[in-house]
Design a protein around this motif. Sequence first.
Motif, PDB file in Angstrom:
ATOM      1  N   MET A   1       0.837  -1.197   0.000  1.00 28.14           N
ATOM      2  CA  MET A   1       0.000   0.000   0.000  1.00 28.14           C
ATOM      3  C   MET A   1       0.868   1.240   0.000  1.00 28.14           C
ATOM      4  O   MET A   1       1.828   1.330   0.755  1.00 28.14           O
ATOM      5  CB  MET A   1      -0.923   0.020   1.231  1.00 28.14           C
ATOM      6  N   ASP A   2       0.519   2.198  -0.860  1.00 28.59           N
ATOM      7  CA  ASP A   2       1.215   3.473  -0.912  1.00 28.59           C
ATOM      8  C   ASP A   2       0.308   4.539  -0.310  1.00 28.59           C
ATOM      9  O   ASP A   2      -0.810   4.759  -0.792  1.00 28.59           O
ATOM     10  CB  ASP A   2       1.566   3.818  -2.359  1.00 28.59           C
ATOM     11  N   THR A   3       0.774   5.211   0.732  1.00 28.03           N
ATOM     12  CA  THR A   3      -0.079   6.178   1.419  1.00 28.03           C
ATOM     13  C   THR A   3      -0.386   7.404   0.567  1.00 28.03           C
ATOM     14  O   THR A   3      -1.480   7.966   0.649  1.00 28.03           O
ATOM     15  CB  THR A   3       0.561   6.615   2.744  1.00 28.03           C
ATOM     16  N   GLY A   4       0.559   7.823  -0.272  1.00 30.17           N
ATOM     17  CA  GLY A   4       0.310   8.958  -1.158  1.00 30.17           C
ATOM     18  C   GLY A   4      -0.755   8.642  -2.185  1.00 30.17           C
ATOM     19  O   GLY A   4      -1.667   9.453  -2.438  1.00 30.17           O
ATOM     20  N   ASP A   5      -0.665   7.461  -2.795  1.00 31.03           N
ATOM     21  CA  ASP A   5      -1.682   7.039  -3.753  1.00 31.03           C
ATOM     22  C   ASP A   5      -3.042   6.929  -3.074  1.00 31.03           C
ATOM     23  O   ASP A   5      -4.073   7.345  -3.633  1.00 31.03           O
ATOM     24  CB  ASP A   5      -1.304   5.686  -4.357  1.00 31.03           C
ATOM     25  N   THR A   6      -3.050   6.372  -1.879  1.00 22.17           N
ATOM     26  CA  THR A   6      -4.309   6.201  -1.152  1.00 22.17           C
ATOM     27  C   THR A   6      -4.954   7.553  -0.851  1.00 22.17           C
ATOM     28  O   THR A   6      -6.163   7.743  -1.020  1.00 22.17           O
ATOM     29  CB  THR A   6      -4.072   5.431   0.159  1.00 22.17           C
ATOM     30  N   ALA A   7      -4.138   8.510  -0.413  1.00 22.46           N
ATOM     31  CA  ALA A   7      -4.665   9.841  -0.119  1.00 22.46           C
ATOM     32  C   ALA A   7      -5.275  10.469  -1.369  1.00 22.46           C
ATOM     33  O   ALA A   7      -6.361  11.078  -1.312  1.00 22.46           O
ATOM     34  CB  ALA A   7      -3.556  10.732   0.447  1.00 22.46           C
ATOM     35  N   TRP A   8      -4.595  10.341  -2.502  1.00 22.62           N
ATOM     36  CA  TRP A   8      -5.096  10.936  -3.736  1.00 22.62           C
ATOM     37  C   TRP A   8      -6.415  10.288  -4.174  1.00 22.62           C
ATOM     38  O   TRP A   8      -7.356  10.966  -4.581  1.00 22.62           O
ATOM     39  CB  TRP A   8      -4.059  10.836  -4.842  1.00 22.62           C
ATOM     40  N   VAL A   9      -6.527   8.970  -4.065  1.00 17.68           N
ATOM     41  CA  VAL A   9      -7.756   8.290  -4.467  1.00 17.68           C
ATOM     42  C   VAL A   9      -8.912   8.667  -3.547  1.00 17.68           C
ATOM     43  O   VAL A   9     -10.041   8.888  -4.002  1.00 17.68           O
ATOM     44  CB  VAL A   9      -7.541   6.767  -4.501  1.00 17.68           C
ATOM     45  N   LEU A  10      -8.660   8.782  -2.259  1.00 19.46           N
ATOM     46  CA  LEU A  10      -9.718   9.179  -1.332  1.00 19.46           C
ATOM     47  C   LEU A  10     -10.174  10.621  -1.600  1.00 19.46           C
ATOM     48  O   LEU A  10     -11.374  10.919  -1.574  1.00 19.46           O
ATOM     49  CB  LEU A  10      -9.245   9.028   0.113  1.00 19.46           C
ATOM     50  N   ILE A  11      -9.221  11.504  -1.852  1.00 16.62           N
ATOM     51  CA  ILE A  11      -9.583  12.891  -2.196  1.00 16.62           C
ATOM     52  C   ILE A  11     -10.372  12.913  -3.506  1.00 16.62           C
ATOM     53  O   ILE A  11     -11.374  13.627  -3.633  1.00 16.62           O
ATOM     54  CB  ILE A  11      -8.321  13.760  -2.304  1.00 16.62           C
ATOM     55  N   SER A  12      -9.940  12.123  -4.471  1.00 15.16           N
ATOM     56  CA  SER A  12     -10.641  12.079  -5.759  1.00 15.16           C
ATOM     57  C   SER A  12     -12.064  11.563  -5.594  1.00 15.16           C
ATOM     58  O   SER A  12     -12.988  12.039  -6.265  1.00 15.16           O
ATOM     59  CB  SER A  12      -9.868  11.192  -6.745  1.00 15.16           C
ATOM     60  N   ALA A  13     -12.257  10.585  -4.715  1.00 14.35           N
ATOM     61  CA  ALA A  13     -13.599  10.067  -4.463  1.00 14.35           C
ATOM     62  C   ALA A  13     -14.517  11.166  -3.953  1.00 14.35           C
ATOM     63  O   ALA A  13     -15.675  11.295  -4.379  1.00 14.35           O
ATOM     64  CB  ALA A  13     -13.543   8.913  -3.461  1.00 14.35           C
ATOM     65  N   VAL A  14     -14.010  11.989  -3.048  1.00  9.95           N
ATOM     66  CA  VAL A  14     -14.803  13.093  -2.516  1.00  9.95           C
ATOM     67  C   VAL A  14     -15.087  14.128  -3.606  1.00  9.95           C
ATOM     68  O   VAL A  14     -16.189  14.675  -3.699  1.00  9.95           O
ATOM     69  CB  VAL A  14     -14.086  13.738  -1.319  1.00  9.95           C
ATOM     70  N   LEU A  15     -14.101  14.390  -4.465  1.00 10.03           N
ATOM     71  CA  LEU A  15     -14.301  15.325  -5.572  1.00 10.03           C
ATOM     72  C   LEU A  15     -15.398  14.833  -6.512  1.00 10.03           C
ATOM     73  O   LEU A  15     -16.243  15.614  -6.973  1.00 10.03           O
ATOM     74  CB  LEU A  15     -12.999  15.523  -6.344  1.00 10.03           C
ATOM     75  N   VAL A  16     -15.399  13.537  -6.804  1.00 12.50           N
ATOM     76  CA  VAL A  16     -16.420  12.989  -7.701  1.00 12.50           C
ATOM     77  C   VAL A  16     -17.795  13.025  -7.037  1.00 12.50           C
ATOM     78  O   VAL A  16     -18.802  13.312  -7.698  1.00 12.50           O
ATOM     79  CB  VAL A  16     -16.051  11.559  -8.140  1.00 12.50           C
ATOM     80  N   LEU A  17     -17.869  12.752  -5.743  1.00  8.54           N
ATOM     81  CA  LEU A  17     -19.148  12.877  -5.050  1.00  8.54           C
ATOM     82  C   LEU A  17     -19.666  14.311  -5.129  1.00  8.54           C
ATOM     83  O   LEU A  17     -20.866  14.542  -5.341  1.00  8.54           O
ATOM     84  CB  LEU A  17     -19.004  12.467  -3.585  1.00  8.54           C
ATOM     85  N   LEU A  99      -5.816  -5.062  -1.571  1.00  8.58           N
ATOM     86  CA  LEU A  99      -5.374  -3.912  -2.360  1.00  8.58           C
ATOM     87  C   LEU A  99      -5.870  -3.997  -3.798  1.00  8.58           C
ATOM     88  O   LEU A  99      -6.047  -5.082  -4.351  1.00  8.58           O
ATOM     89  CB  LEU A  99      -3.845  -3.824  -2.381  1.00  8.58           C
ATOM     90  N   VAL A 100      -6.078  -2.833  -4.411  1.00  8.79           N
ATOM     91  CA  VAL A 100      -6.204  -2.701  -5.859  1.00  8.79           C
ATOM     92  C   VAL A 100      -4.989  -1.890  -6.285  1.00  8.79           C
ATOM     93  O   VAL A 100      -4.896  -0.695  -5.997  1.00  8.79           O
ATOM     94  CB  VAL A 100      -7.510  -1.988  -6.250  1.00  8.79           C
ATOM     95  N   PHE A 101      -4.062  -2.536  -6.932  1.00  7.31           N
ATOM     96  CA  PHE A 101      -2.755  -1.950  -7.225  1.00  7.31           C
ATOM     97  C   PHE A 101      -2.111  -1.497  -5.913  1.00  7.31           C
ATOM     98  O   PHE A 101      -1.786  -2.339  -5.093  1.00  7.31           O
ATOM     99  CB  PHE A 101      -2.874  -0.821  -8.261  1.00  7.31           C
ATOM    100  N   THR A 102      -1.974  -0.210  -5.667  1.00  3.80           N
ATOM    101  CA  THR A 102      -1.282   0.233  -4.449  1.00  3.80           C
ATOM    102  C   THR A 102      -2.204   0.899  -3.446  1.00  3.80           C
ATOM    103  O   THR A 102      -1.735   1.526  -2.500  1.00  3.80           O
ATOM    104  CB  THR A 102      -0.148   1.212  -4.808  1.00  3.80           C
ATOM    105  N   VAL A 103      -3.533   0.798  -3.659  1.00  6.46           N
ATOM    106  CA  VAL A 103      -4.469   1.444  -2.730  1.00  6.46           C
ATOM    107  C   VAL A 103      -5.380   0.385  -2.114  1.00  6.46           C
ATOM    108  O   VAL A 103      -5.632  -0.668  -2.719  1.00  6.46           O
ATOM    109  CB  VAL A 103      -5.317   2.525  -3.437  1.00  6.46           C
ATOM    110  N   PRO A 104      -5.906   0.641  -0.925  1.00  5.76           N
ATOM    111  CA  PRO A 104      -6.831  -0.323  -0.307  1.00  5.76           C
ATOM    112  C   PRO A 104      -8.060  -0.542  -1.175  1.00  5.76           C
ATOM    113  O   PRO A 104      -8.570   0.395  -1.814  1.00  5.76           O
ATOM    114  CB  PRO A 104      -7.203   0.353   1.019  1.00  5.76           C
TER     115      PRO A 104
END
Length: 450
Positions: A1-17, A99-104
């Motif tokens: 797991m990469d914490t930077g990738d995870t942070a970006w995906v979580l932020i992106s999820a909120v942006l899409v919502l 994991l999916v690639f490097t994110v949870p």
Amino acid sequence: MDTGDTAWVLISAVLVLFMTPGLALFYGGMVRAKSVLNMMMMSFGAIALIGVLWVLYGYSMAFGDDIGGGLLGDPFEFFGLDGLMGTAGLDGGFAAEELVFTVPSMAFVAFQGMFAILTVALISGAIADRARFGPWMVFAGVWATIVYFPVAHWVFAFDGAESETGGWIANDLLAVDFAGGTAVHINAGAAGLALALVLGKRRGFGRDPMRPHNLPLVMIGSGILFFGWFGFNAGSALAANGQAAEVAVTTLAATAAAVLGWLVTEKIRDGHATSLGAASGVVAGLVAITPACSAVSPLGAILLGVVAGVLCALAVGLKYRLGYDDSLDVVGVHLVGGLWGTLAVGLFGTASATAGIDGLFYGGGLDQLGKQAVGALVVLVYSFVVTFVIGFVISKVMRFRITEEEEVAGIDTMVHAETGYDLDSLGGGSGPTLREQARAEARNIEGSRA
């Protein structure tokens, strides 16, 4: 797991919502004042219903192991997201076990769930002013189950990402759809056309003026969509890396160019450029670049965007020539823009971009263009046919469309017993209810016309 990738995906999820409330504002401002709440409620209803269905079985249908020739994921593999939870201690913190690639996996669940919500909400613009809320919610649940979840499997489920085997477009056809030109926009646009045909035209379509009642709302909504779309597109890299940065730039370039293309078209055709045109150009450019954002250069993105702005500005007039009532131009913007962006991958794709494919104009021949066309056509036909059947059945069983009296009086007061601008309440006192006032107004209008 990469914490930077995870942070970006979580932020992106909120942006899409955030894009779905933005869509509610965009659509809400475009309808007449007596329909604004119903229009916005259809978007918020999609958030509520699809959010639940996605957790129960939608994610599993989209990203579970394929059970039918690349057509459908196993709906029971991750039912209720079973098997995707759990953490292992790591230096006093928590590291996801799945994991999916490097994110949870759960971050990926959240991100893709927002796509499902937005796609359903997009359809509602085609049937503004005339759809009952209850049947709309039934339609949203059935359509997501039978159309969106399977199509998401076709397009987004890559072998080995979450499960061993995925969908046919992603893994067998190898058409490029980086963030949803087929799964989201062509899918929603074809569904909007089918549903508009099922419900029929609004009373007075082509005769009475049906202007947007609040253009500032429209522009605020388009600005929110523009903002959130960077999560939609760049977030689809699923990593905080060079591809995400590249996609952010092509998204910006294409969208800006599309606004210019739309405004110039308006100026030449009508003699003036409008705020509605600018807001619509934003959405047209975002739609068109969505499938191609990882495949084109910045210059290619500008060309793609200009063409999208011109095409969509012209396409919104097709409903008057062909006689279908697509209230808020879901067909003209999302279907036409999605088709153009998907096919543009086969024209302007360059191997120097991270998708790594050359289109026709970069010496790649017709191969990729053919793949793009097949993927787009299959999704379009499947979505249109199945949506038409779903809408027809619901119309017969539940009366999907409001009555003529309700349409004249206003769907907000007649269906929701509310009004977006209840100025009379400032005076206080008692009097007839909103429904009583609306029915009286409808009777007066009908009497004067008779």
